[in-house]
Each structure stands twice: as C-alpha cells, then as structure tokens.
Design a protein around this motif. Structure first.
Motif, PDB file in Angstrom:
ATOM      1  N   ARG A  32       5.345   5.484  -5.755  1.00  0.00           N
ATOM      2  CA  ARG A  32       6.410   4.683  -6.360  1.00  0.00           C
ATOM      3  C   ARG A  32       5.846   3.758  -7.434  1.00  0.00           C
ATOM      4  O   ARG A  32       6.513   3.432  -8.402  1.00  0.00           O
ATOM      5  N   SER A  33       4.622   3.305  -7.234  1.00  0.00           N
ATOM      6  CA  SER A  33       3.959   2.441  -8.211  1.00  0.00           C
ATOM      7  C   SER A  33       2.484   2.809  -8.255  1.00  0.00           C
ATOM      8  O   SER A  33       1.713   2.459  -7.355  1.00  0.00           O
ATOM      9  N   VAL A  34       2.092   3.541  -9.298  1.00  0.00           N
ATOM     10  CA  VAL A  34       0.704   3.990  -9.423  1.00  0.00           C
ATOM     11  C   VAL A  34      -0.019   3.241 -10.540  1.00  0.00           C
ATOM     12  O   VAL A  34      -1.069   3.665 -11.006  1.00  0.00           O
ATOM     13  N   GLN A  35       0.552   2.128 -10.971  1.00  0.00           N
ATOM     14  CA  GLN A  35      -0.030   1.373 -12.081  1.00  0.00           C
ATOM     15  C   GLN A  35      -1.466   0.957 -11.791  1.00  0.00           C
ATOM     16  O   GLN A  35      -2.349   1.083 -12.646  1.00  0.00           O
ATOM     17  N   MET A  36      -1.731   0.461 -10.576  1.00  0.00           N
ATOM     18  CA  MET A  36      -3.079  -0.007 -10.276  1.00  0.00           C
ATOM     19  C   MET A  36      -4.075   1.143 -10.220  1.00  0.00           C
ATOM     20  O   MET A  36      -5.244   0.978 -10.599  1.00  0.00           O
ATOM     21  N   LEU A  37      -3.650   2.306  -9.757  1.00  0.00           N
ATOM     22  CA  LEU A  37      -4.518   3.488  -9.795  1.00  0.00           C
ATOM     23  C   LEU A  37      -4.938   3.773 -11.223  1.00  0.00           C
ATOM     24  O   LEU A  37      -6.125   3.992 -11.512  1.00  0.00           O
ATOM     25  N   VAL A  38      -3.981   3.770 -12.135  1.00  0.00           N
ATOM     26  CA  VAL A  38      -4.275   4.052 -13.544  1.00  0.00           C
ATOM     27  C   VAL A  38      -5.195   2.980 -14.123  1.00  0.00           C
ATOM     28  O   VAL A  38      -6.152   3.285 -14.844  1.00  0.00           O
ATOM     29  N   TYR A  39      -4.923   1.724 -13.815  1.00  0.00           N
ATOM     30  CA  TYR A  39      -5.743   0.637 -14.354  1.00  0.00           C
ATOM     31  C   TYR A  39      -7.182   0.699 -13.835  1.00  0.00           C
ATOM     32  O   TYR A  39      -8.129   0.426 -14.580  1.00  0.00           O
TER      33      TYR A  39
ATOM     34  N   ASP B 159       0.834  -1.206   0.000  1.00  0.00           N
ATOM     35  CA  ASP B 159       0.000   0.000   0.000  1.00  0.00           C
ATOM     36  C   ASP B 159       0.867   1.253   0.000  1.00  0.00           C
ATOM     37  O   ASP B 159       0.509   2.259  -0.607  1.00  0.00           O
ATOM     38  N   ASP B 160       2.012   1.178   0.677  1.00  0.00           N
ATOM     39  CA  ASP B 160       2.875   2.353   0.761  1.00  0.00           C
ATOM     40  C   ASP B 160       3.484   2.689  -0.598  1.00  0.00           C
ATOM     41  O   ASP B 160       3.726   3.858  -0.891  1.00  0.00           O
TER      42      ASP B 160
ATOM     43  N   VAL C  48      18.148  13.192  -5.270  1.00  0.00           N
ATOM     44  CA  VAL C  48      18.161  11.755  -4.995  1.00  0.00           C
ATOM     45  C   VAL C  48      17.729  11.547  -3.552  1.00  0.00           C
ATOM     46  O   VAL C  48      18.533  11.580  -2.625  1.00  0.00           O
ATOM     47  N   ARG C  49      16.449  11.342  -3.369  1.00  0.00           N
ATOM     48  CA  ARG C  49      15.891  11.137  -2.038  1.00  0.00           C
ATOM     49  C   ARG C  49      14.895   9.987  -2.102  1.00  0.00           C
ATOM     50  O   ARG C  49      13.684  10.201  -2.192  1.00  0.00           O
ATOM     51  N   PRO C  50      15.365   8.762  -2.080  1.00  0.00           N
ATOM     52  CA  PRO C  50      14.455   7.616  -2.182  1.00  0.00           C
ATOM     53  C   PRO C  50      13.428   7.625  -1.060  1.00  0.00           C
ATOM     54  O   PRO C  50      13.769   7.845   0.101  1.00  0.00           O
ATOM     55  N   SER C  51      12.161   7.394  -1.418  1.00  0.00           N
ATOM     56  CA  SER C  51      11.113   7.342  -0.403  1.00  0.00           C
ATOM     57  C   SER C  51      11.004   5.963   0.209  1.00  0.00           C
ATOM     58  O   SER C  51      10.319   5.771   1.204  1.00  0.00           O
TER      59      SER C  51
ATOM     60  N   ALA D 236     -10.750   2.976  -2.474  1.00  0.00           N
ATOM     61  CA  ALA D 236      -9.925   3.031  -1.263  1.00  0.00           C
ATOM     62  C   ALA D 236      -9.315   4.419  -1.104  1.00  0.00           C
ATOM     63  O   ALA D 236      -8.950   5.073  -2.083  1.00  0.00           O
ATOM     64  N   ALA D 237      -9.180   4.857   0.144  1.00  0.00           N
ATOM     65  CA  ALA D 237      -8.677   6.206   0.418  1.00  0.00           C
ATOM     66  C   ALA D 237      -7.261   6.412  -0.111  1.00  0.00           C
ATOM     67  O   ALA D 237      -6.899   7.512  -0.539  1.00  0.00           O
ATOM     68  N   LEU D 238      -6.449   5.352  -0.119  1.00  0.00           N
ATOM     69  CA  LEU D 238      -5.056   5.531  -0.548  1.00  0.00           C
ATOM     70  C   LEU D 238      -4.949   5.835  -2.040  1.00  0.00           C
ATOM     71  O   LEU D 238      -3.921   6.326  -2.504  1.00  0.00           O
ATOM     72  N   LEU D 239      -6.013   5.570  -2.812  1.00  0.00           N
ATOM     73  CA  LEU D 239      -5.997   5.934  -4.231  1.00  0.00           C
ATOM     74  C   LEU D 239      -5.958   7.448  -4.402  1.00  0.00           C
ATOM     75  O   LEU D 239      -5.295   7.973  -5.304  1.00  0.00           O
ATOM     76  N   ASP D 240      -6.670   8.167  -3.538  1.00  0.00           N
ATOM     77  CA  ASP D 240      -6.625   9.630  -3.591  1.00  0.00           C
ATOM     78  C   ASP D 240      -5.243  10.142  -3.191  1.00  0.00           C
ATOM     79  O   ASP D 240      -4.741  11.121  -3.761  1.00  0.00           O
ATOM     80  N   GLU D 241      -4.617   9.472  -2.227  1.00  0.00           N
ATOM     81  CA  GLU D 241      -3.262   9.852  -1.840  1.00  0.00           C
ATOM     82  C   GLU D 241      -2.292   9.631  -2.999  1.00  0.00           C
ATOM     83  O   GLU D 241      -1.402  10.444  -3.243  1.00  0.00           O
ATOM     84  N   ALA D 242      -2.465   8.513  -3.711  1.00  0.00           N
ATOM     85  CA  ALA D 242      -1.605   8.228  -4.864  1.00  0.00           C
ATOM     86  C   ALA D 242      -1.811   9.255  -5.965  1.00  0.00           C
ATOM     87  O   ALA D 242      -0.851   9.707  -6.601  1.00  0.00           O
ATOM     88  N   ARG D 243      -3.047   9.662  -6.179  1.00  0.00           N
ATOM     89  CA  ARG D 243      -3.353  10.675  -7.195  1.00  0.00           C
ATOM     90  C   ARG D 243      -2.647  11.989  -6.858  1.00  0.00           C
ATOM     91  O   ARG D 243      -2.051  12.635  -7.727  1.00  0.00           O
ATOM     92  N   GLN D 244      -2.703  12.386  -5.604  1.00  0.00           N
ATOM     93  CA  GLN D 244      -2.042  13.621  -5.179  1.00  0.00           C
ATOM     94  C   GLN D 244      -0.521  13.518  -5.353  1.00  0.00           C
ATOM     95  O   GLN D 244       0.146  14.477  -5.739  1.00  0.00           O
TER      96      GLN D 244
END
Length: 274
Positions: A168-175, A161-162, A237-240, A213-221
């Motif tokens: 870092r990976s928004v593929q599922m949001l887009v799909y 989820d993080d 270079v600041r890896p999350s 899911a609420a985290l989808l809105d976080e991913a969009r932002q």
C-alpha cells in the motif's frame, strides 16, 4: 491555468512545510551545526528567518489567494515547525532510535533527486521485469558512517509495517534503494541504515524500517504482483486494508459510487455479490 482558490489546500501546505524545512536544514548544514540541544537556539533563529521568506511569497509561488486569516495561519504553521525542530534537537527525537552511537547527527543531504536531473532512476527487479522509479528524498542525516532517511508528512495518518508489506505504501522501500545507490555513486563509505516518516502536525513518527529488514523483500514482491495484475487488466475493488468509516480511502474521488460504501450496501438486493 486553474484559477487560484482562496486559502491553501493540503498539497500546497505540504509544499510550504517542505520548503521551509529544506532551507532551514540547509542553513544548519552550511553553518556546520550538529543536531544537539546546545544548537537549538540558533536553529530557531534560522527557522524564523527562513519561514518569513517562504511565507512572503507562498501565495504567488504555490498558487493560492491569501485568505483573510493568512497572517494568523502563518503563526500556527510556524508554531508547528518550531515544535518539530525543538523535538529534533532534543534527546526525544525519533531519528536517534535508528542511528545509535557514532557521534553527533548532522544534516547530510536535502531534497535529493533520483530518476531526474541527470540522476538514474531506481530499478526494482523481479517477475514483472525492471521497475524504474523516480522521486526526491526529503532529507538524509548522517551519524558517523550511518545515514538515516527522513520523509516529512503534513498529514497525521501513520504508516505501519503492514502498509509496506501489502504494497500500500512502498515509498520507504524505494527511498532506501535510491539512497544506497546514490551513496555508492558519490563514492561514500557511509551506509544507509534505515528510514522513517515524520508527521509535522503531530510530531509523531511512523513506518520506521531498518535497511535489510525482511519485510522489504515482501514489499518488493508485492510491487511486482501489483504490476502483473495491472498488465492483466485486473482492477477489482478489494482493499487490503480494513475500511475506515465505510470507505476504501478518506480522499477517494469515487466514494459516492463505490460498491463498498454503506450507501451502496443498502441498495443491494438478495443474491447480489457484495
């Protein structure tokens, strides 16, 4: 053109896996088979036939020289796919955790494009303006009036989820957005209820997320925050994500010169900003 290497690389392996699974589930759909234990024997017969066809032309089609062990490799690849199909047709499959009830599950659509082949792109609105994306959804399964997204992964690294929340990976949001708009465009009453990644090599799933899911809105932002930072020229270079083995990413082409690697840290001097 690049001279073909001996043996397949990870991208070519992923393409082979996807081609076999697309043709297999298309055949399952054409025969009207539900994904239930009673239909597993027929699915395995279809898998053998489809895999043989794909393997026969894979070196030429995907651009690699068949190595001396290509015949043996085919046996291993087919074994992994067989295990995946057996899991899919069993009560232990991960998809049913998202699509509960509503009747038997069936393949609904395969290799579904958006933003190409005459299909409009997905737009993610936000502070950075409309972000337009294109891609191809591996597979949509339907259970009654519910649709689930399945994305195959040939690698074993799991998604969390993080990863979605941090962008870092928004593929599922887009799909999820693409599938919702595609179904609406097809005039379907079915609704997209979620999606997951299915790892072929381990048969594990990860990154399962329900639509809404609420985290989808976080991913969009986060997507829009990344775009605004890029437009401002901010590429620090600041890896999350916590580094694994002292690197930002396992496959980074610039790891040898990265200031975050252990080798670079050993070269620093007092007062350096590390």
């Amino acid at each position: 053109l690049k001279e073909p290497d001996e043996g397949h690389d990870p991208l070519q392996l992923g393409a082979i896996y996807h081609a076999i699974l697309e043709r297999l589930y298309d055949a399952i759909r054409s025969e009207g088979l539900a994904i239930v234990p009673d239909n597993l024997p027929r699915a395995l017969v279809l898998l053998g036939e489809v895999a043989a066809d794909v393997f026969a032309t894979a070196p030429e089609k995907y651009g690699f020289h068949a190595s001396a062990v290509w015949e043996q490799e085919q046996t291993g690849l087919l074994r992994r796919l067989r295990w995946l199909v057996e899991q899919d047709f069993s009560p232990k499959n991960p998809v049913d955790n998202l699509a509960v009830g509503g009747g038997p599950r069936v393949p609904y659509a395969l290799e579904v494009p958006f933003g190409m082949q005459g299909v409009p792109p997905v737009e993610i609105d936000g502070p950075a303006g409309p972000v337009r994306l294109r891609g191809v959804i591996d597979r949509l399964d339907r259970v009654g009036e519910a649709v689930v997204i399945i994305d195959y992964k040939s690698g074993s690294s799991k998604f969390t989820d993080d990863d979605l929340r941090q962008g870092r990976s928004v593929q599922m949001l887009v799909y999820l957005l693409a599938a919702q708009r595609l179904l609406a465009g097809w005039g379907e009453q079915a609704r997209v209820i979620g999606g997951l990644y299915w790892h072929i090599s381990t048969r594990n799933s990860s990154g399962a997320v329900a639509a809404g899911a609420a985290l989808l809105d976080e991913a969009r932002q986060r997507v829009h925050a990344h775009i605004k930072a890029a437009r401002a020229g901010f590429f620090a270079v600041r890896p999350s994500k916590p580094m694994a083995r002292g690197r930002c990413a396992f496959a980074c082409d610039f790891s040898a010169m990265c200031r975050l690697t252990p080798a670079s840290r050993r070269k620093t001097f007092p007062g350096d900003d590390v």
